[in-house]
Design an enzyme around this catalytic site. Structure first.
Site, PDB file in Angstrom:
ATOM      1  N   LYS A 173       0.882  -1.190   0.000  1.00 31.46           N
ATOM      2  CA  LYS A 173       0.000   0.000   0.000  1.00 31.46           C
ATOM      3  C   LYS A 173       0.908   1.224   0.000  1.00 31.46           C
ATOM      4  O   LYS A 173       1.341   1.705   1.044  1.00 31.46           O
ATOM      5  CB  LYS A 173      -0.880  -0.027   1.257  1.00 31.46           C
ATOM      6  N   GLU A 249       8.878   1.513  11.037  1.00 35.66           N
ATOM      7  CA  GLU A 249       9.961   2.467  10.756  1.00 35.66           C
ATOM      8  C   GLU A 249       9.311   3.845  10.773  1.00 35.66           C
ATOM      9  O   GLU A 249       8.597   4.196   9.836  1.00 35.66           O
ATOM     10  CB  GLU A 249      10.587   2.174   9.379  1.00 35.66           C
ATOM     11  N   CYS A 283      13.819  10.611   6.783  1.00 35.91           N
ATOM     12  CA  CYS A 283      13.688  10.356   8.221  1.00 35.91           C
ATOM     13  C   CYS A 283      15.070  10.430   8.873  1.00 35.91           C
ATOM     14  O   CYS A 283      15.190  10.649  10.073  1.00 35.91           O
ATOM     15  CB  CYS A 283      13.059   8.990   8.453  1.00 35.91           C
ATOM     16  N   GLU A 379       9.972  17.191  13.392  1.00 39.37           N
ATOM     17  CA  GLU A 379      10.677  16.664  12.212  1.00 39.37           C
ATOM     18  C   GLU A 379      10.462  17.660  11.069  1.00 39.37           C
ATOM     19  O   GLU A 379       9.332  17.871  10.621  1.00 39.37           O
ATOM     20  CB  GLU A 379      10.071  15.295  11.866  1.00 39.37           C
TER      21      GLU A 379
HETATM   22  P1  NAD Z   1       2.452   9.072   6.769  1.00 35.15           P
HETATM   23  O1  NAD Z   1       2.511   8.431   8.098  1.00 35.15           O
HETATM   24  O2  NAD Z   1       1.501  10.208   6.579  1.00 35.15           O
HETATM   25  O3  NAD Z   1       2.047   8.006   5.657  1.00 35.15           O
HETATM   26  C1  NAD Z   1       2.745   6.804   5.500  1.00 35.15           C
HETATM   27  C2  NAD Z   1       1.836   5.770   4.870  1.00 35.15           C
HETATM   28  O4  NAD Z   1       0.749   5.516   5.758  1.00 35.15           O
HETATM   29  C3  NAD Z   1       1.208   6.218   3.551  1.00 35.15           C
HETATM   30  O5  NAD Z   1       1.112   5.112   2.704  1.00 35.15           O
HETATM   31  C4  NAD Z   1      -0.160   6.687   3.976  1.00 35.15           C
HETATM   32  O6  NAD Z   1      -1.112   6.628   2.940  1.00 35.15           O
HETATM   33  C5  NAD Z   1      -0.481   5.700   5.073  1.00 35.15           C
HETATM   34  N1  NAD Z   1      -1.485   6.179   6.027  1.00 35.15           N
HETATM   35  C6  NAD Z   1      -1.784   7.446   6.366  1.00 35.15           C
HETATM   36  N2  NAD Z   1      -2.772   7.460   7.277  1.00 35.15           N
HETATM   37  C7  NAD Z   1      -3.088   6.173   7.528  1.00 35.15           C
HETATM   38  C8  NAD Z   1      -4.015   5.542   8.388  1.00 35.15           C
HETATM   39  N3  NAD Z   1      -4.845   6.224   9.170  1.00 35.15           N
HETATM   40  N4  NAD Z   1      -4.061   4.193   8.392  1.00 35.15           N
HETATM   41  C9  NAD Z   1      -3.245   3.486   7.606  1.00 35.15           C
HETATM   42  N5  NAD Z   1      -2.337   4.023   6.780  1.00 35.15           N
HETATM   43  C10 NAD Z   1      -2.268   5.354   6.735  1.00 35.15           C
HETATM   44  O7  NAD Z   1       3.942   9.454   6.382  1.00 35.15           O
HETATM   45  P2  NAD Z   1       4.461  10.223   5.101  1.00 35.15           P
HETATM   46  O8  NAD Z   1       4.082  11.662   5.258  1.00 35.15           O
HETATM   47  O9  NAD Z   1       4.067   9.510   3.860  1.00 35.15           O
HETATM   48  O10 NAD Z   1       6.039  10.031   5.241  1.00 35.15           O
HETATM   49  C11 NAD Z   1       6.809  10.811   6.047  1.00 35.15           C
HETATM   50  C12 NAD Z   1       7.073  10.151   7.381  1.00 35.15           C
HETATM   51  O11 NAD Z   1       7.659   8.871   7.183  1.00 35.15           O
HETATM   52  C13 NAD Z   1       8.078  10.919   8.210  1.00 35.15           C
HETATM   53  O12 NAD Z   1       7.658  10.977   9.549  1.00 35.15           O
HETATM   54  C14 NAD Z   1       9.354  10.088   8.093  1.00 35.15           C
HETATM   55  O13 NAD Z   1      10.256  10.243   9.134  1.00 35.15           O
HETATM   56  C15 NAD Z   1       8.803   8.721   8.023  1.00 35.15           C
HETATM   57  N6  NAD Z   1       9.801   7.822   7.412  1.00 35.15           N
HETATM   58  C16 NAD Z   1      10.452   6.944   8.217  1.00 35.15           C
HETATM   59  C17 NAD Z   1      11.415   6.102   7.692  1.00 35.15           C
HETATM   60  C18 NAD Z   1      12.139   5.112   8.556  1.00 35.15           C
HETATM   61  O14 NAD Z   1      12.718   4.191   7.991  1.00 35.15           O
HETATM   62  N7  NAD Z   1      12.134   5.240   9.866  1.00 35.15           N
HETATM   63  C19 NAD Z   1      11.708   6.157   6.327  1.00 35.15           C
HETATM   64  C20 NAD Z   1      11.032   7.065   5.532  1.00 35.15           C
HETATM   65  C21 NAD Z   1      10.054   7.896   6.088  1.00 35.15           C
END
Ligand code: NAD
Length: 474
Positions: A173, A249, A283, A379
């Site tokens: 997803k 993550e 991240c 962040e």
């Molecule tokens: P996000 O949490 O908004 O979304 C991530 C994923 O979750 C997307 O596919 C989104 O559609 C889905 N999602 C959103 N709401 C949801 C819900 N209620 N239920 C289920 N799924 C849902 O994050 P983002 O804005 O896409 O990415 C940025 C974030 O990701 C930052 O906080 C970054 O630090 C983190 N990140 C972490 C790592 C790591 O390895 N630790 C790597 C890359 C990004």
């Protein structure tokens, strides 16, 4: 170029119930594609397809799984420029960053092709000699893989690689901002010979209820999520209902410590990479620079000078080093954050402004920042460096650890002193005299609210395996 713009279920691209969403190029706001929203029925069909394909894939000899993964590695390696261009179009990052991501992403398939044939087990006699203990590892089962937009290829392959190597079937997803990179990877997997139902892809809307429904399907036994800590918390609560194993993550707020005896040229070079890689939307991006007061002025001047070289330009423009942010929403978030920092006493040494008409933000250096202000607790996810002075190492370590996050930290200084600091930092990863750390062969992951579990390395495949102990008569 033509993109796949729909769900992929049981080996077929499916258009859903006619609803679509627009995939936007953030550099100019144009629509690249209309992507089919996966309906409730599509999501259920994806889970059913993964469940049906599970036993066959789990029983496939590891060497066969390995060779399919090796083949997708070869395919993507030969198409790295096309993959990178797809990433730039929907994510906005500079082409050089996208190429680096394409290579990093592709390496997970090579790495896990090699891990697929080395799944460990154990065989020993019990201490009192009454039985033989056999420990085997079996695929954990149907795995729901949820990925963010900032590394749309690498975050998908870092999960697909180990899941497939372990013998698990999957539902990917991807984020709504960047589904085209995900469909590109899935198509490459199909071309490499992944059987029907082993990899499925859906992009439902609204996301929350659809993901919750999939997690409540008893067929789903694994959740691997990369994204924000906020959504990670929600999903852990959902996963609790059916006791789904969860790897997380999550967000970061990386400190970058410059000790008094650091080589300043190297520290600035590392700072630029740790801050500007991926336009700061990582991240792992350095968020808070703690600089010894004896080096503070020189470091800030040199960092501002180096960051000024990054002129925001569309990612596909030749020579672009700083592309667009993923959306205007992200740009506005960063603009507000910088405004708040200034109102809390920060001084703008460089940049500080959005740049239109696309989702661009100028490289920014904020000095005289106080630890504890809003920007040091948030962040940033953009090209903004915040500089905080410190006088003694204990204070620097305390400030670095004063966050709910614990993903990564950077330390520059003499190796002896920097190593001492590295041991005291509460983070899953510490870069000593380096500005970039990620490597498919190293365990990636965070402590505290930055996550649970590790990806990559030998640890990554264990997240998709379940241990089974079989006791035998001696
Ligand atoms: P996000 O949490 O908004 O979304 C991530 C994923 O979750 C997307 O596919 C989104 O559609 C889905 N999602 C959103 N709401 C949801 C819900 N209620 N239920 C289920 N799924 C849902 O994050 P983002 O804005 O896409 O990415 C940025 C974030 O990701 C930052 O906080 C970054 O630090 C983190 N990140 C972490 C790592 C790591 O390895 N630790 C790597 C890359 C990004």
């Amino acid at each position: 170029m033509p993109y796949f713009t729909s769900s992929y279920i049981d080996g077929t691209w499916r258009d859903g119930d006619g609803r679509t969403f627009a995939v936007i190029d953030p550099a100019d706001g144009t629509t690249i594609a209309d992507f089919a929203i996966a309906s409730e029925a599509d999501c259920a069909a994806a889970v059913a397809a993964a469940a049906a394909a599970g036993p066959g894939w789990a029983a496939t000899p590891p060497r066969e799984r390995s060779e399919i993964l090796r083949s997708v590695f070869e395919i993507l390696r030969s198409e790295r420029e096309v993959l990178a261009e797809t990433i730039v179009r929907e994510n906005g990052k500079a082409f050089s960053d996208a190429l680096a991501e394409a290579d990093y992403a592709t390496e997970f398939f090579r790495w896990f092709a090699e891990e697929a044939v080395r799944i460990p087990g154990d065989y020993r006699l019990s201490p009192n000699g009454d039985k033989r203990i056999i420990v085997t590892r079996q695929p954990i089962g149907v795995s729901l893989l949820i990925t963010p937009w900032n590394f749309p290829a690498a975050m998908a392959t870092r999960k697909l690689g180990p899941a497939l190597a372990a013998g698990c079937t999957t539902i990917l997803k991807p984020a709504r901002e960047t589904p085209l990179t995900a469909t590109y990877v899935v198509d490459a997997l199909e071309r490499a010979g992944v059987p029907k139902g082993v990899v499925n892809l859906v992009v439902p809307a609204p996301t929350g209820p659809a993901v919750a429904a999939m997690l409540h399907d008893p067929a789903v036994t694994k959740l691997s999520f990369t994204g924000s800590t906020e959504v990670g918390r929600l999903l852990l609560r959902e996963a609790a209902d059916t006791i789904v194993s969860a790897s997380m993550e999550l967000g970061g707020n990386a400190p970058f410590i410059v000790l008094a005896d650091a080589d300043l040229e190297e520290a600035v070079e590392g700072a630029v990479v740790a801050k500007m890689r991926n336009g700061g939307s990582a991240c792992t991006a350095a968020n808070r620079f703690y600089v010894h007061s004896s080096r503070y002025e020189e470091f800030s001047e040199r960092l501002a000078e180096a960051m000024a070289e990054f002129e925001p330009r569309p990612g596909l423009e030749p020579g672009s080093r700083l592309g667009a942010l993923v959306s205007m929403g992200e740009r506005d978030k960063i603009t507000d954050l910088v405004g708040t920092a200034v109102s809390e006493g920060a001084h703008v040494a460089l940049g500080g402004e959005p740049q239109g008409p696309g989702a661009f933000f100028t490289p920014t250096v904020l000095t005289q920042v106080q630890h504890g202000t809003t920007i040091t607790r948030t962040e940033i996810f953009g090209p903004v460096a915040t500089l905080i002075a410190f006088d003694d190492v204990d204070t620097a370590v305390a400030m670095a650890n004063d966050t709910e996050y614990g993903l990564i930290a950077y330390v520059y200084g003499s190796e002896r002193d920097a190593m001492r600091v590295a041991h005291r930092i509460d983070a899953g990863m510490v870069a000593v005299n380096r500005g970039v750390l990620s490597d498919p062969a190293a365990p990636f992951g965070g402590m505290k609210a930055s996550g649970l579990g590790r990806e990559g390395a030998t640890e990554g495949i264990l997240e998709f395996l379940e241990e089974k102990y079989i006791g035998l008569a001696p």
